[in-house]
Design an enzyme around this catalytic site. Structure first.
Site: not given
Lengths: 216, 348
Positions: B97, B124, B162-163, B218, B292, B335
């Site tokens: 994406e 995530c 992805g990281e 976070h 989200h 995502c």
């Protein structure tokens, strides 16, 4: 890059198809659950592996699978007793301090729990170990002997007496009661960790009780 | 699984050095490499045949082994707020994406660096796919160059699936293509790479790129962050911050800390004080993000009021803080949501 030290290989032998156990002399203290970096030379970035041996063992054990397209594991698997590798000091915080806990692992994700087990930390613990085949159920004879009914091997592609037939996720979903007030420790590929975590949360385990170690 | 859309090796995603190597192997003049780079990254040629200043013989030679490798998005979802989520097919036939976010003064594209992710962060959606593969530099840059709004883009953020620092090779190469004069010649100040804090790769990035860095924070507390982000077990926040402090950032480079605000979890006074303490001395910005919600998550989004109060409390401590507007909620903008749906469909 973390400082690299030289270690001399004692053993480096296959223990299952595609899986190897590497050992070298322990020259440092560590806490069960920690990782070390391994490299073939001074200039390459070390890859991280959980230590599988106990805190007081004279040797450090590293359980690894050979990735055919990998930069490290194909040449690593060719090394023999007496060959040199480069290692970092141990580090990491995947450490189980509680008296009662559930350990859940698949594949080589068993390594930190093997280290805790061989360090004598398995009293009061439940171990759920998953693998596709019994030959890849690493250290299972040790666990079976010492942990008895607190050990739950789950084999997804073979049917074996005393072993749940299915994945660890199937095993967890079929358990009538799951303790919600104790810590859970998960180690394996991200997909397993995420799936198991979702099941535990759906069964009422607060996420603050779930500790995960991931492979990358 | 959908078969790979590529039949030959892609030219798109090659650096100038690699193009020079190809020119040499095919016995073409050295300057052909610069011509190729020009066609690939400035003219966005869709085929080798279009490269009209390269001789027909050389084009034929190139076409025997290579194709351009640009790949248009296969699906788009448009939000009421103008955000567009594009779905691309990777060379392995998987889905990735990219989110296009237009604003009044700039337009940002959020790109993916991997198919799936290994990091397993609790908040995530991408992690729920597991890890399915690395994206090549070409696949990363393709998300930008094949975007219908390519000419409107002002900023790129590596914050999609992805990281990025778990795919250091692909990411560094893509940054070279984006910023080099022979490439897209974008200013590094327009590009931000976001990481959860894989320290060795972060150091390589800081040493070899001038792009901005964003770190997913976070929570300022290790124990709390560990439950949200398993990476904390290996590369702890104090070590990440120590690495950042030790690196000379210069005046141009910006460090930001991404902070998703979760209801009743990470926005107390205790968090404000600890954030002020651990970020003391780092010239940085905190970006507060709306959560989200994703399926099966125990985490919830707080009210607007809570986020604004948290921002004010952080600013009162001297921390530059912005609230990132929530965009594209009606199109699964978290995502990984869209590609996970496509993955599930393809597996049925």
């Amino acid at each position: 890059m973390r400082e690299l030290h030289t270690a001399t290989i004692i053993h480096n032998k296959p223990i299952a198809p595609g899986a190897w156990l590497l050992s070298f002399k322990r020259t440092f203290d560590f806490i069960a659950g920690q990782v070390i970096g391994i490299a073939l030379d001074q200039h390459t970035e070390p890859r991280l592996y959980s230590i599988a041996s106990g805190e007081k063992h004279h040797e450090i054990w590293i359980l690894y699978t050979v990735k055919q397209d990998g930069l490290l594991t194909p040449p690593l698997s060719q090394l023999k007793s007496g060959d040199k590798i480069r290692i970092t000091q141990p580090f990491g915080n995947f450490i189980c301090k509680e008296k009662e806990a559930v350990w859940i692992a698949t594949g080589t994700g068993i390594a930190p729990f093997a280290s805790m087990f061989f360090s004598g930390q398995h009293q009061g613990k439940t171990l759920i170990q998953g693998s596709q085949s019994m030959e890849r159920m690493y250290f299972h004879k040790h666990f079976q002997k010492e942990m008895g009914t607190s050990y739950h091997p789950c084999c997804s592609r073979e049917t074996t007496a005393g072993c749940f037939h299915g994945r660890v996720t199937d095993y967890l979903e079929q358990q009538p009661g799951i303790k919600t007030g104790i810590p859970y420790y998960l180690c394996g590929i991200a997909e397993m960790v995420v799936d198991v975590r979702d099941i535990l949360i759906a069964r009422g385990v607060p996420f603050s009780n779930i500790n995960s170690e991931i492979f990358f | 699984m959908t078969p790979s859309p590529l039949k030959k090796e892609a030219l798109f995603g090659k650096t100038l050095e690699e193009l020079q190597q190809i020119a040499k192997e095919l016995d073409m003049p050295k300057f052909t490499a610069s011509q190729l780079a020009d066609w690939l990254y400035k003219k966005f040629a869709g085929s080798i045949e279009q490269m009209s200043n390269i001789s027909k013989t050389h084009r034929e030679k190139l076409s025997e082994k290579y194709e351009v490798g640009l790949s248009a998005p296969v699906k788009v979802q448009t939000s009421v707020d103008g955000t567009k989520k594009y779905l691309y097919r990777s060379h392995l036939g998987k889905f990735i994406e990219a989110a296009y976010i237009p604003e009044s003064k700039r337009s940002t594209l959020c790109v993916s660096s991997q198919v799936g992710c290994k990091m397993g962060c609790l908040f995530c959606m991408t992690g729920k796919q597991g890890f399915q593969g690395q994206l090549s530099a070409g696949e990363i840059v393709n998300q930008i160059c094949s975007l219908p709004e390519r000419d409107e883009l002002t900023n790129i953020v590596y914050m999609g699936m992805g990281e990025p620092f778990d795919n250091l090779e692909g990411v560094m190469k893509s940054l070279e293509i984006l910023t080099a004069d022979w490439g897209l010649a974008m200013s590094p100040k327009r590009i931000t790479v976001s990481t959860i804090g894989i320290i060795p790769a972060m150091k390589t990035f800081l040493e070899n790129s001038n792009c901005h860095l964003a770190v997913s924070l976070h929570s300022p507390f290790e124990e709390e962050r560990r439950k949200l982000m398993p990476i904390e077990n290996v590369y702890s926040l104090p070590e990440v911050l120590k690495t950042i402090r030790e690196f000379p950032m210069g005046k141009q480079r910006r460090i930001s800390f991404e902070y998703i605000v979760f209801k009743n979890l990470n926005h107390s006074n205790k968090h404000v004080k600890e954030l002020a303490r651990i970020l003391n001395g780092i010239r940085c910005r905190i970006n507060l993000l709306y959560f989200h919600p994703i399926p099966d998550t125990p985490l919830e989004a707080p009210s607007d009021n809570v986020i604004h109060q948290f921002k004010e409390a952080l600013e009162a401590k001297g921390l530059t803080t912005t609230i990132r507007k929530s965009r594209g909620q009606d199109i699964y903008a978290a995502c990984g949501m869209l590609s996970t749906k496509e993955l599930q469909k393809s597996q049925k």
